[in-house]
Design a protein around this motif. Structure first.
Motif, mmCIF file in Angstrom:
data_model
loop_
_atom_site.group_PDB
_atom_site.id
_atom_site.type_symbol
_atom_site.label_atom_id
_atom_site.label_comp_id
_atom_site.label_asym_id
_atom_site.label_seq_id
_atom_site.Cartn_x
_atom_site.Cartn_y
_atom_site.Cartn_z
ATOM 1 N N ASN A 21 54.232 58.653 76.781
ATOM 2 C CA ASN A 21 54.200 57.854 75.561
ATOM 3 C C ASN A 21 52.779 57.519 75.122
ATOM 4 N N GLY A 22 51.795 58.075 75.774
ATOM 5 C CA GLY A 22 50.414 57.820 75.387
ATOM 6 C C GLY A 22 49.820 56.554 75.960
ATOM 7 N N ALA A 23 50.536 55.899 76.881
ATOM 8 C CA ALA A 23 50.042 54.642 77.459
ATOM 9 C C ALA A 23 48.748 54.829 78.250
ATOM 10 N N ILE A 24 48.405 56.064 78.588
ATOM 11 C CA ILE A 24 47.165 56.326 79.324
ATOM 12 C C ILE A 24 45.946 56.323 78.391
ATOM 13 N N ALA A 25 46.183 56.380 77.084
ATOM 14 C CA ALA A 25 45.083 56.500 76.118
ATOM 15 C C ALA A 25 44.065 55.371 76.211
ATOM 16 N N PRO A 26 44.459 54.097 76.366
ATOM 17 C CA PRO A 26 43.436 53.046 76.444
ATOM 18 C C PRO A 26 42.492 53.213 77.648
ATOM 19 N N ALA A 27 43.037 53.575 78.801
ATOM 20 C CA ALA A 27 42.176 53.764 79.987
ATOM 21 C C ALA A 27 41.253 54.958 79.785
ATOM 22 N N LEU A 28 41.780 56.037 79.228
ATOM 23 C CA LEU A 28 40.948 57.207 78.954
ATOM 24 C C LEU A 28 39.919 56.869 77.883
ATOM 25 N N ALA A 49 65.626 69.701 78.985
ATOM 26 C CA ALA A 49 66.677 69.786 80.005
ATOM 27 C C ALA A 49 67.198 71.203 80.178
ATOM 28 N N ASP A 50 67.116 72.014 79.125
ATOM 29 C CA ASP A 50 67.581 73.400 79.194
ATOM 30 C C ASP A 50 66.523 74.353 79.733
ATOM 31 N N GLY A 51 65.348 73.834 80.051
ATOM 32 C CA GLY A 51 64.277 74.667 80.572
ATOM 33 C C GLY A 51 63.417 75.311 79.508
ATOM 34 N N GLU A 52 63.619 74.932 78.241
ATOM 35 C CA GLU A 52 62.811 75.470 77.157
ATOM 36 C C GLU A 52 61.491 74.706 77.099
ATOM 37 N N ALA A 53 60.394 75.447 77.028
ATOM 38 C CA ALA A 53 59.071 74.827 77.028
ATOM 39 C C ALA A 53 58.429 74.940 75.652
ATOM 40 N N ALA A 54 57.598 73.944 75.350
ATOM 41 C CA ALA A 54 56.868 73.958 74.082
ATOM 42 C C ALA A 54 55.542 73.239 74.253
ATOM 43 N N ILE A 55 54.560 73.693 73.500
ATOM 44 C CA ILE A 55 53.275 73.007 73.405
ATOM 45 C C ILE A 55 53.365 72.174 72.131
ATOM 46 N N LEU A 56 53.253 70.862 72.278
ATOM 47 C CA LEU A 56 53.419 69.992 71.125
ATOM 48 C C LEU A 56 52.138 69.919 70.306
ATOM 49 N N GLU A 57 52.290 70.092 69.022
ATOM 50 C CA GLU A 57 51.184 69.940 68.091
ATOM 51 C C GLU A 57 51.034 68.457 67.766
ATOM 52 N N MET A 58 49.883 68.063 67.229
ATOM 53 C CA MET A 58 49.641 66.660 66.915
ATOM 54 C C MET A 58 50.743 66.064 66.037
ATOM 55 N N GLN A 59 51.201 66.823 65.044
ATOM 56 C CA GLN A 59 52.203 66.282 64.130
ATOM 57 C C GLN A 59 53.569 66.124 64.793
ATOM 58 N N GLU A 60 53.755 66.710 65.983
ATOM 59 C CA GLU A 60 55.023 66.576 66.705
ATOM 60 C C GLU A 60 55.033 65.390 67.662
ATOM 61 N N PRO A 62 54.607 61.330 68.680
ATOM 62 C CA PRO A 62 54.771 60.041 68.002
ATOM 63 C C PRO A 62 53.431 59.631 67.385
ATOM 64 N N GLU A 63 53.475 58.955 66.258
ATOM 65 C CA GLU A 63 52.253 58.639 65.507
ATOM 66 C C GLU A 63 51.203 57.912 66.341
ATOM 67 N N ASP A 64 51.630 56.936 67.149
ATOM 68 C CA ASP A 64 50.663 56.178 67.945
ATOM 69 C C ASP A 64 50.004 57.053 69.000
ATOM 70 N N VAL A 65 50.774 57.982 69.589
ATOM 71 C CA VAL A 65 50.218 58.896 70.586
ATOM 72 C C VAL A 65 49.237 59.855 69.920
ATOM 73 N N ALA A 66 49.627 60.423 68.785
ATOM 74 C CA ALA A 66 48.752 61.351 68.063
ATOM 75 C C ALA A 66 47.453 60.667 67.654
ATOM 76 N N ASP A 67 47.540 59.438 67.164
ATOM 77 C CA ASP A 67 46.336 58.708 66.761
ATOM 78 C C ASP A 67 45.408 58.478 67.945
ATOM 79 N N ALA A 68 45.983 58.112 69.095
ATOM 80 C CA ALA A 68 45.174 57.868 70.290
ATOM 81 C C ALA A 68 44.487 59.150 70.749
ATOM 82 N N VAL A 69 45.224 60.253 70.743
ATOM 83 C CA VAL A 69 44.655 61.541 71.174
ATOM 84 C C VAL A 69 43.546 61.976 70.222
#
Length: 150
Positions: A21-28, A49-60, A62-69
Motif C-alpha cells: 500500500n506504499g506505507a514504506i514510502a515515508p521511510a524511504l 490468485a490465478d498466477g497471472e503476473a503484471a508489472i504495474l504502471e504508475m496509473q495502475e 492507488p493515487e497515494d502510492v503513485a504520488d509517493a513513488v
C-alpha cells in the motif's frame, strides 16, 4: 561526463496477500531526503490468485502510492527491464506483490572515491541479514554470561 555513481543495490521487497500500500514510502523518503540513498528505479510487480503476473504502471497504482513513488524517483528510470521484472514475477507465489528498487548508496560514494584514490579496490561486499547478526549477538551475550558465572 556523468558524475561517478556510488554502490547500487537491487532490493526486492515482498508483500504477501497483495497487501502493498506504499506505507514504506515515508521511510524511504527520509533516506532520500537526507541524501543517504538515491532511488534510481522502482517497479511494482504483482501476481494474482490465478498466477497471472503484471508489472504495474504508475496509473495502475492507488493515487497515494503513485504520488509517493513519483516523489521519490530519481532522474534515472528504466534501468530494470520488463524482461528482468517478469523473471522476478516468475518466482513469485500467487497473491504476492513486490516492490523492486534500484538504490544508489550515496553515503558510500565519498568512501569509495577515497579507496579508489588510494589505489584500492573493493574485493568483497556481502550483506549479512540483521536476524543473523541478532542471533550471533545473542549467542555471544549468552556465552559471556556463562563465563561471568564461573
Amino acid at each position: 561526463m556523468t558524475a561517478p555513481i556510488g554502490p547500487v543495490e537491487f532490493l526486492l521487497l515482498g508483500f504477501e496477500g497483495n497487501r502493498f500500500n506504499g506505507a514504506i514510502a515515508p521511510a524511504l523518503g527520509e533516506l532520500v531526503g537526507n541524501g543517504l540513498v538515491r532511488l534510481l528505479d522502482v517497479a511494482i510487480v504483482i501476481k494474482d490468485a490465478d498466477g497471472e503476473a503484471a508489472i504495474l504502471e504508475m496509473q495502475e497504482l492507488p493515487e497515494d502510492v503513485a504520488d509517493a513513488v513519483k516523489a521519490l524517483a530519481g532522474e534515472v528510470r528504466g534501468l530494470m527491464s520488463e524482461a528482468d521484472l517478469m523473471d522476478v514475477a516468475d518466482n513469485l507465489e500467487p497473491q504476492t506483490t513486490v516492490a523492486a528498487l534500484l538504490v544508489e548508496h550515496i553515503w558510500a560514494t565519498r568512501f569509495a572515491d577515497a579507496v579508489r584514490d588510494a589505489g584500492g579496490e573493493l574485493l568483497v561486499s556481502e550483506r549479512i541479514p540483521g536476524d543473523l547478526v541478532d542471533q550471533a549477538r545473542a549467542t555471544l551475550t549468552a556465552v559471556a554470561q556463562l563465563t561471568e558465572g564461573n
